[in-house]
Scaffold this motif. Structure first.
Motif, PDB file in Angstrom:
ATOM      1  N   ILE A  44       0.860  -1.180   0.000  1.00 51.35           N
ATOM      2  CA  ILE A  44       0.000   0.000   0.000  1.00 51.35           C
ATOM      3  C   ILE A  44       0.900   1.236   0.000  1.00 51.35           C
ATOM      4  CG2 ILE A  44      -1.693   1.302   1.357  1.00 51.35           C
ATOM      5  CD1 ILE A  44      -2.726  -1.472   2.335  1.00 51.35           C
ATOM      6  N   GLY A  45       0.592   2.180  -0.880  1.00 52.26           N
ATOM      7  CA  GLY A  45       1.384   3.399  -0.981  1.00 52.26           C
ATOM      8  C   GLY A  45       2.441   3.362  -2.077  1.00 52.26           C
ATOM      9  N   GLU A  46       2.732   2.185  -2.599  1.00 48.56           N
ATOM     10  CA  GLU A  46       3.713   2.101  -3.686  1.00 48.56           C
ATOM     11  C   GLU A  46       3.159   2.733  -4.951  1.00 48.56           C
ATOM     12  OE1 GLU A  46       6.850  -1.019  -4.494  1.00 48.56           O
ATOM     13  OE2 GLU A  46       5.388  -2.152  -3.298  1.00 48.56           O
ATOM     14  N   VAL A  56      -1.148   5.117  -7.561  1.00 51.18           N
ATOM     15  CA  VAL A  56      -0.785   4.715  -6.210  1.00 51.18           C
ATOM     16  C   VAL A  56      -1.624   3.507  -5.799  1.00 51.18           C
ATOM     17  CG1 VAL A  56      -2.383   6.351  -5.090  1.00 51.18           C
ATOM     18  CG2 VAL A  56      -0.391   5.483  -3.834  1.00 51.18           C
ATOM     19  N   GLU A  58      -3.656   1.595  -3.368  1.00 50.30           N
ATOM     20  CA  GLU A  58      -4.443   2.001  -2.198  1.00 50.30           C
ATOM     21  C   GLU A  58      -4.796   0.861  -1.255  1.00 50.30           C
ATOM     22  OE1 GLU A  58      -6.970   5.826  -2.948  1.00 50.30           O
ATOM     23  OE2 GLU A  58      -7.837   4.133  -4.027  1.00 50.30           O
TER      24      GLU A  58
END
Length: 111
Positions: A44-46, A56, A58
């Motif tokens: 998550i966030g990559e 991104v 999520e």
């Protein structure tokens, strides 16, 4: 604590998350906002980059194929679940649709 609260190590990298040309086009057109893989490709966030556009990640969670909904198929860029099934099985000759098979869902959005 459920298994989805503690993610196992990634099995691949985010740059391999969406590689099939027709899927890349669907993501770029905003028609595909999730992809299912047999391993975990992102945290998550990559950030995933396709043709210079950034997306991104999520949400990442496991799901059994039999738990997929019509809405899940639409997130994958298909009109319905049957169209998704047909596409997946055509991409993987000899593969059967096994409802108990676990996959990793990666949901993303444009930045």
């Amino acid at each position: 604590m459920s298994e989805n609260n503690v993610l196992p190590p990634k099995t691949c990298s985010v740059d391999r998350l969406v590689t099939v040309e027709r899927d890349v086009k669907k993501v770029l057109a905003g028609e595909k906002t999730a992809t299912r893989r047999n391993g975990r490709y992102a945290d998550i966030g990559e950030i995933m980059e396709l043709d210079g556009k950034k997306f991104v990640v999520e949400n990442v969670y496991s799901q059994q194929l039999g738990d997929m909904t019509e809405e899940n198929a639409r997130q994958e860029g298909f009109a319905n679940l049957e169209a998704y099934k047909e596409s997946i099985l055509s991409m993987h000759p000899g593969m059967r649709w096994v409802p108990k098979m676990k996959v990793w869902v990666h949901e993303f959005k444009a930045m």
